[in-house]
Design a protein around this motif. Structure first.
Motif, PDB file in Angstrom:
ATOM      1  N   ILE A   1     -43.347  20.948  67.185  1.00  0.00           N
ATOM      2  CA  ILE A   1     -44.517  20.730  65.900  1.00  0.00           C
ATOM      3  C   ILE A   1     -45.140  19.356  66.156  1.00  0.00           C
ATOM      4  O   ILE A   1     -46.517  19.368  66.011  1.00  0.00           O
TER       5      ILE A   1
ATOM      6  N   PHE B   1     -44.470  19.667  58.352  1.00  0.00           N
ATOM      7  CA  PHE B   1     -44.485  20.499  59.186  1.00  0.00           C
ATOM      8  C   PHE B   1     -43.214  20.597  60.043  1.00  0.00           C
ATOM      9  O   PHE B   1     -42.524  21.407  60.486  1.00  0.00           O
TER      10      PHE B   1
ATOM     11  N   SER C   1     -51.824  26.817  56.098  1.00  0.00           N
ATOM     12  CA  SER C   1     -50.821  25.990  56.504  1.00  0.00           C
ATOM     13  C   SER C   1     -49.951  25.139  55.577  1.00  0.00           C
ATOM     14  O   SER C   1     -48.720  25.167  55.349  1.00  0.00           O
ATOM     15  N   SER C   2     -50.801  24.640  54.451  1.00  0.00           N
ATOM     16  CA  SER C   2     -50.417  23.701  53.354  1.00  0.00           C
ATOM     17  C   SER C   2     -49.561  24.673  52.564  1.00  0.00           C
ATOM     18  O   SER C   2     -48.490  24.383  51.910  1.00  0.00           O
TER      19      SER C   2
ATOM     20  N   SER D   1     -48.268  27.505  53.291  1.00  0.00           N
ATOM     21  CA  SER D   1     -46.765  28.213  53.789  1.00  0.00           C
ATOM     22  C   SER D   1     -45.749  27.217  53.596  1.00  0.00           C
ATOM     23  O   SER D   1     -44.525  27.519  53.536  1.00  0.00           O
ATOM     24  N   LEU D   2     -46.179  25.951  53.409  1.00  0.00           N
ATOM     25  CA  LEU D   2     -44.931  24.958  53.287  1.00  0.00           C
ATOM     26  C   LEU D   2     -44.083  25.173  52.116  1.00  0.00           C
ATOM     27  O   LEU D   2     -42.882  24.998  52.148  1.00  0.00           O
TER      28      LEU D   2
END
Length: 195
Positions: free
Chosen positions: A39, A23, A3-4, A6-7
């Motif tokens: 989100i 996010f 997730s991190s 993908s930022l």
């Protein structure tokens, strides 16, 4: 972790570093303005779930340590519902005191401090586990063998744990160290009484 990472594919690193809700910012950029609201709701639900788990876990840790004779026996108490209420109350009180000592910080800074402090103190258990794995592997205890794989995994675990521990910052290390040092006299007192 994913997730991190993908930022960084959505937002420039400088924007991620300055953002208080990366996010939400990423969702707004991907799906349009105000979609980050969903989100944020998901993050709040996730945070409340994690908080609930951590409150329950902190009582179980002190309860288990008390049953093993590492903490005072009063922390082994469970109420009629099977909950380690004494440990939950004590650990929540200690956390409340820490929050009061750091109340001059803004909410974001306080949250960051608590995350770093939790990481620093939790990593001590991971480092101890990696060190134990190394010891048991070298001495061929508990079914472990001194193989290249086991030794390598031990050093990777130790290295990663120490690296992240040092990365949690001086303030979190100091407070975490104080917490560990305060636990040593309690441990020694219980060991003396058990004999």
């Amino acid at each position: 972790l994913f997730s991190s990472i993908s930022l960084f594919g959505i937002l420039p690193p400088s924007e991620v570093a300055q953002s208080t809700a990366p996010f939400t910012d990423a969702a707004n950029q991907l799906f349009g303005t105000n979609t980050g609201f969903f989100i944020a709701i998901g993050a709040c639900i996730s945070t409340l779930g994690a908080l609930n788990v951590w409150i329950l876990v902190q009582g179980q840790i002190s309860n288990s340590m008390a049953r093993d004779g590492l903490l005072p026996k009063s922390l082994a108490f469970v109420n009629k519902h099977g909950s380690p209420s004494t440990g939950i109350i004590l650990s929540s009180s200690v956390i409340s005191v820490l929050l009061l000592f750091n109340s001059n910080k803004g909410f974001g800074d306080l949250y960051s401090f608590m995350v770093l402090l939790t990481s620093a103190t939790s990593l001590l258990f991971y480092i101890a586990a990696a060190f134990s794995f190394l010891k048991f592997s070298i001495k061929s205890e508990l079914g472990f063998k001194p193989s290249f794989r086991n030794i390598s995994l031990s050093f990777i675990g130790l290295g990663f744990g120490i690296w992240i521990l040092l990365g949690s910052g001086k303030e979190a290390l100091i407070w975490g160290g104080i917490g560990v040092l305060l636990g040593i006299p309690i441990y020694l007192f219980n060991r003396k009484n058990d004999r």
